[in-house]
Each structure stands twice: as C-alpha cells, then as structure tokens.
Design a protein around this motif. Structure first.
Motif, PDB file in Angstrom:
ATOM      1  N   ALA A  29      60.740  51.989  43.757  1.00 39.11           N
ATOM      2  CA  ALA A  29      60.214  52.187  42.907  1.00 39.11           C
ATOM      3  C   ALA A  29      59.081  52.200  41.490  1.00 39.11           C
ATOM      4  CB  ALA A  29      60.102  50.155  42.063  1.00 39.11           C
TER       5      ALA A  29
ATOM      6  N   TYR B 287      56.836  54.377  34.673  1.00 42.54           N
ATOM      7  CA  TYR B 287      56.668  52.812  34.307  1.00 42.54           C
ATOM      8  C   TYR B 287      57.882  52.333  33.149  1.00 42.54           C
ATOM      9  CZ  TYR B 287      54.586  53.387  29.682  1.00 42.54           C
ATOM     10  OH  TYR B 287      54.287  54.022  28.278  1.00 42.54           O
TER      11      TYR B 287
ATOM     12  N   ARG C  65      60.338  50.048  35.092  1.00 42.40           N
ATOM     13  CA  ARG C  65      59.363  48.864  35.787  1.00 42.40           C
ATOM     14  C   ARG C  65      58.839  48.039  34.809  1.00 42.40           C
ATOM     15  NH1 ARG C  65      56.607  53.336  38.048  1.00 42.40           N
ATOM     16  NH2 ARG C  65      54.905  53.090  37.965  1.00 42.40           N
ATOM     17  N   GLN C  66      59.126  48.316  33.680  1.00 44.01           N
ATOM     18  CA  GLN C  66      58.201  47.221  32.756  1.00 44.01           C
ATOM     19  C   GLN C  66      59.430  46.508  32.100  1.00 44.01           C
ATOM     20  OE1 GLN C  66      55.207  48.377  30.453  1.00 44.01           O
ATOM     21  NE2 GLN C  66      53.703  47.874  31.161  1.00 44.01           N
TER      22      GLN C  66
ATOM     23  N   GLU D 124      62.514  45.832  33.821  1.00 45.73           N
ATOM     24  CA  GLU D 124      63.045  45.543  35.310  1.00 45.73           C
ATOM     25  C   GLU D 124      62.454  44.127  35.062  1.00 45.73           C
ATOM     26  OE1 GLU D 124      64.863  47.988  38.910  1.00 45.73           O
ATOM     27  OE2 GLU D 124      62.241  47.278  38.911  1.00 45.73           O
ATOM     28  N   THR D 125      61.226  44.169  35.122  1.00 45.34           N
ATOM     29  CA  THR D 125      60.413  42.786  35.476  1.00 45.34           C
ATOM     30  C   THR D 125      61.468  41.541  34.713  1.00 45.34           C
ATOM     31  OG1 THR D 125      58.942  43.746  36.901  1.00 45.34           O
ATOM     32  CG2 THR D 125      58.545  42.161  36.577  1.00 45.34           C
TER      33      THR D 125
ATOM     34  N   ARG E 197      51.837  46.496  44.404  1.00 44.18           N
ATOM     35  CA  ARG E 197      52.404  46.394  42.927  1.00 44.18           C
ATOM     36  C   ARG E 197      51.762  46.090  42.124  1.00 44.18           C
ATOM     37  NH1 ARG E 197      57.789  43.970  46.173  1.00 44.18           N
ATOM     38  NH2 ARG E 197      59.267  45.441  46.758  1.00 44.18           N
TER      39      ARG E 197
ATOM     40  N   THR F  33      50.835  47.789  38.615  1.00 41.68           N
ATOM     41  CA  THR F  33      51.535  46.885  37.280  1.00 41.68           C
ATOM     42  C   THR F  33      50.183  47.454  36.057  1.00 41.68           C
ATOM     43  OG1 THR F  33      52.907  45.214  38.572  1.00 41.68           O
ATOM     44  CG2 THR F  33      51.851  44.770  36.326  1.00 41.68           C
TER      45      THR F  33
ATOM     46  N   ASP G 298      50.201  50.492  35.175  1.00 42.88           N
ATOM     47  CA  ASP G 298      51.266  51.097  33.575  1.00 42.88           C
ATOM     48  C   ASP G 298      51.448  50.410  33.137  1.00 42.88           C
ATOM     49  OD1 ASP G 298      53.041  51.634  36.345  1.00 42.88           O
ATOM     50  OD2 ASP G 298      53.893  49.548  36.044  1.00 42.88           O
TER      51      ASP G 298
END
Length: 588
Positions: A248, A253, A256-257, A259-260, A563, A567, A570
């Motif tokens: 991931a 980025y 990921r933002q 998805e979380t 991670r 974050t 990101d």
C-alpha cells in the motif's frame, strides 16, 4: 425482511456508537442489548442461511483485518500463529467432539466431531478491540490477529470433512489431510493472484473512488473463486489483504486516504450487525430446546463451554515451552556448526553449486551477487518473538467465539443426514459457547490485562529508538536531495532565484520560516512558479517515503510505525494539493 434488516442495522449501529462514545467494548454491549431485545415482541427474529451469512460477512472483515496486519510481524510470528490457528483448532475439535459424543451419543461420533469443528475457532474482533483500547503489546496483537485469520480456514476445512462424513462419504485421515493441503495451496494462490492484480490497478489508476469500489468487491470474488476451485476462501482473502497492505505505501496517497475511512465504516457496520445477529438468535435457540432433551442439551452446552475455555490454556503453555526448547536446540546446533567450521563449508558448497549452475545455464543464472546473512539475521530466523507467561495468559483468555461458530452451526442444522435432535443440539451448543465466551471472557479480559500489567511499554521504547534512527536517515537523504535540486534550480532559474529555493528548503526542513520574497527575479519567464515549488515538495516527500520503505524491508522499522509516519506525509501532500486547488489562478 428488508425493513426488519434495516431496523436491526440501525439499532445495532446506534448501540455500538453509544459504546464507542462511552469507551466500552462495542461487541459486548451490542450482544447484551440484542439478547435483551430478543424478548420484546416487536423485535424481528432474523433468519439468514449460514452459508450466505459467511459469504457476506467473512470476506470484507478478513480483508480489512489483513490490510492492517503488519506482514513483517505476521511472518516473524508465523510459528506462534500456526500453532494457534491450525493445531489448537484441530485439538479443540477433537477434544470437544469426544466429550460431546460421550455426553450425547445420539449425535454420533461424526456429528460430535462436526460440532467440535464448529466451536473450535475463536473470533478476535472483540479481543482486538479490547487489546487496542488497553494498549496490548504489538507482539500479542499480531498473534491474536494472525490466529483469527488462519483458524477460520482450518475450522471450515474440518467442517467440510466432517459434514461429508455425516452425509455418508468414506474419508480416511489422509483424505482429510489432502483436502487441507489443497485448500491451503489453492487459497493462497488465488489470493496472491487477486492481490497482484488489485495492486497493479491501484498503482496505475489515479481515481481513488474507482479503486475503493474495486477494493470493496474484489474480496468477495477471491473468496468465491477459491471456494469454487476447492481452496480456502478465507486464506485467499487473507493472502490478498496481506499482499495489498504490504504494498500500500507504494500507491498514490489519495488511495490510502480514501481507503482507511471506507474500511473503518465497513468494519463498524458489519461487526455491529454480526454481534446483534448473534444476540437475536436467542428465541430460535429456546424453540430448539425440545422438552424431552432440554436437560441433556443444556448439560452438553455447559460442558462444551467449559472444555473450550480450558483446552486453550492447557495447550498454549506446553506448546510454548516446547517451542522455546526447540528454538534453543536449533540455536545450539547452529552455534556448534559455526564453531566447527561446518557452517562456513556449507556456505562455500552453496556458492560453488551456484557457480556451476551459472556456468552450465548462463541464461537462467541469477545476475545479482548473493549476500550472506549476518549472524544476527540467522538468529532472528531461528527464533520467534518472545512471549512472557503474562502474554500467554492474555492470549489464553482471548478465545471469544463469533459469527463463524454460529453461522456454521446454522448451516449444519440444515444437513438432511442429521436428525432433528442432533441439529437442535448443535445450534444450542454453538449459541451457548459463542455468547458464553463473549460475555465471560470479554468482560473479564480487561481486568486480566490490567491485573497482569501487560502493556506496550517495550513497544514505545523500541518505537522511539526506531524513530530516531529513521529520522536521521531521512534528514541525510533529504539534504542530499536538496543539494541535487539546488544545482538543477540554479541552471533552470538563475542564481538570483536561489534565495527562493533556499528559503523554501529551510521551511521544509523546519530550520527557519520562509524568508521575504522581495528579491524575486525580474525575468518572469525564468522565475520559479508555484508548480516548481510543489514539485520540489513532492520530491522531498517521496525521498522520505522511500527511506521508510527501505527501513521496513530491512527490518529496522516496525510496519505499523511506518504506516503512521506515511499517514503524516500523506497529510502533507494533501495540504499541497489543497493549497493548489484554492490558489488564485490569475497570478503568474
């Protein structure tokens, strides 16, 4: 049914939200409220096919859990996870099956073993929620999460084997072992294929909405195809989640933002529904208690609950002691081989064999030189993360059952080969074990954790050391990146605009605030633009991300800590994009 399901979902989410607001374990409160609400006449009684429930709930929950698990930690703790996720499930199924057969002979031995396979796998959802809230050490959380992702595959494979025997099929022990091997190999293979395809999609597409939608759908596809081919759908989803989660940080980025929060909401919805569904099954369980066998079935349920509670610690402590003894024996053998020179001779023989192969098959030879592992790396491979007796006490008591146990029991009740009394007994026992472990262990687990003083103090000290080391590396890499860019900047924009570069570089490295821009170049065509500054910032962030990945891959930085750092980066990149989107376009 649609309206009833909606009301249950709304009620479950409301109770879970209240629990989160109060800081209470949401799964436990939802289960207790659902148990109490099941007696109310206007509360609907949900009846969902067990197979359908598993197919709808398991894939997203397993995939989301696998995304969050550290692959490096999972790999290091694999011996412990394997002991709990495979052998403990098998032993629990056999012990429960034999005890149930002795107490309730009308189940028959295959039916009793089927019951054992149903109640064997713990569900770590509530244990993980309690552990995170109370700050359990990362080594314990990794073992609990890893166990919950593997034991379902073992349990469902045993369920298929014993269900086939109940249906009249003749299967030997080797047939069962072969089915398990096929399920593991096919399941992992399907999961890795789906994981690789999804990762390529995540890398090549820049639309986080599309990628997030595919992420919601693909776990169902991997689960269904693996099951259709005879593999384990559970392992397919877990393998896919581990692969995608590990890679991931290499995606955009925005993915990921997006998805979380998406998966946090999905988990909250599904977990609330699952525990509400468990509690709402009480009326069905009561109706399944026939008057002629109510005492015998309740006795069976109570005994099985006690057996399930006792088998886990009775297995964990001897298994851990045996594993420690075995790893000491492996280390002694290795140290003896090193002292006698045998290890060095083996290494030389391996090198000579590779050289002969390369000379004979130059087109298939590996071009890169072989790096010999260091003594510390070899010791790490021969050992597993140390667990104290307090850690094992927490793991022993974190055996709450969940939706897999209840859903497979409901599916088993529909087997035509089981008589009505045996079907009712399986459902009642599964319900008592599920609710009993949830309430008994779930309510006392926080007390046990606090009483033993099991906390993540070691993790905090290790994180601080790793952070200091990685920050030193990122500062050095960042300085080298800025030195290279400064030369390129001078060539592109002239020496006069180096003041802009220096001020911006100092702001990024937090040496000082941005300087006055009054000394801008008069030549507007050569003047650095806002886009130039954004590109410089993105390059700076990318260099830092690459350092984090290198440290993670080398084993110097914990994956969960990595991670958290990514974050934060990101968020910096999102701020760049936000400022760019709101910046007046009329300015040069």
């Amino acid at each position: 049914m649609d309206a009833e399901l909606f009301y249950v979902l709304v009620g479950a989410i409301s109770v879970a939200a209240f629990a989160r607001w109060r800081g209470w374990p949401a799964p436990l409160l939802v289960t207790v409220v659902a148990l109490a609400a099941s007696f109310l006449p206007f509360v609907p009684e949900l009846e969902i096919d067990g197979h359908l429930l598993l197919n709808l709930v398991l894939p997203p929950l397993l995939y989301s859990a696998a995304l969050d698990v550290s692959f490096v930690g999972f790999k290091r703790s694999l011996p412990q996870i394997r002991r709990l996720g495979i052998w403990l499930v098998l032993i629990t199924a056999l012990v429960v099956g034999l005890v149930a057969w002795l107490i309730f002979p009308s189940l028959t031995l295959p039916g009793a073993l089927l019951l054992g396979a149903i109640v064997a796998p713990p569900d770590a959802v509530s244990a993980a929620a309690i552990g995170r809230k109370l700050g359990l050490p990362r080594r314990v959380m990794t073992v609990l999460s890893g166990e919950s992702m593997i034991n379902d595959a073992t349990s469902l494979t045993l369920y298929r084997v014993f269900a086939a025997i109940v249906a009249g099929a003749t299967l030997s022990v080797w047939d069962g072992v072969w089915q398990f091997v096929v399920a593991v190999v096919l399941g992992v293979a399907v999961g890795l294929v789906f994981g690789a395809l999804l990762h390529q999609l995540r890398v090549r597409l820049s639309d986080p909405v599309v990628i997030g939608t595919f992420g919601l759908l693909v776990p169902f596809g991997a689960y269904a195809i693996a099951e259709h081919l005879g593999g384990s759908g559970v392992l397919a989803v877990v393998a896919m989640g581990l692969y995608v989660g590990y890679n991931a940080p290499r995606t955009d980025y925005t993915t990921r933002q997006q998805e979380t929060p998406l998966w946090l909401s999905a988990d909250f919805l599904l977990e609330s529904f699952v525990f509400a569904y468990i509690g709402l099954q009480l009326p069905r369980v009561i109706s399944d208690l026939g008057r002629e066998s109510v005492g015998e079935i309740l006795l069976l349920a109570g005994v099985v609950l006690v057996v399930v509670l006792l088998v886990r610690p009775a297995y964990i402590y001897p298994a851990h002691a045996w594993a420690v003894w075995m790893q000491h024996a492996r280390l002694r053998r290795w140290e003896k081989a090193v002292a006698s020179g045998e290890w060095e001779r083996r290494e030389r023989r391996d090198d000579e064999r590779r050289e002969r192969f390369a000379a004979k098959h130059p087109e298939r030879a590996v071009r890169r030189p072989r790096r010999r592992p260091t003594p510390d790396e070899i010791r790490a491979r021969l050992t597993e993360p140390a667990l104290t007796w307090k850690d094992n006490a927490v793991i022993s008591w974190a055996g709450m059952r969940g939706v897999v146990t209840l859903a497979t029991a409901l599916a088993a009740a529909d087997l035509a080969e089981l008589d009505a009394e045996a079907s009712h007994a399986i459902v009642v026992v599964a319900f008592v074990v599920t609710v009993g472990t949830l309430l008994l262990q779930g309510l006392t687990l926080p007390v046990l954790i606090r009483g033993l003083g099991v906390a993540s103090d070691v993790d905090e000290a290790q994180d601080a050391a790793e952070l200091a080391a990685v920050r030193a590396r990122t500062r050095k890499a960042g300085a080298e990146f800025l030195d290279r860019k400064r030369t390129e900047w001078a060539g592109a924009h002239g020496e006069r605009d180096l003041s802009i570069f220096d001020a911006f570089a100092k702001r990024m490295t937090k040496v000082e605030k941005e300087t006055d821009r009054a000394q801008e170049a008069e030549d507007a065509a050569a003047r650095p633009t806002y886009e130039d500054l954004v590109a410089l910032s993105r390059g700076w962030l990318q260099v830092r991300r690459e350092i984090l990945l290198e440290e993670r891959d080398a084993g110097n930085l914990d994956e969960e800590l990595m991670r958290e750092l990514i974050t934060a980066m990101d968020a910096e990149e999102l701020a760049l994009d936000t400022r760019g989107a709101t910046r007046p376009q009329s300015r040069a």
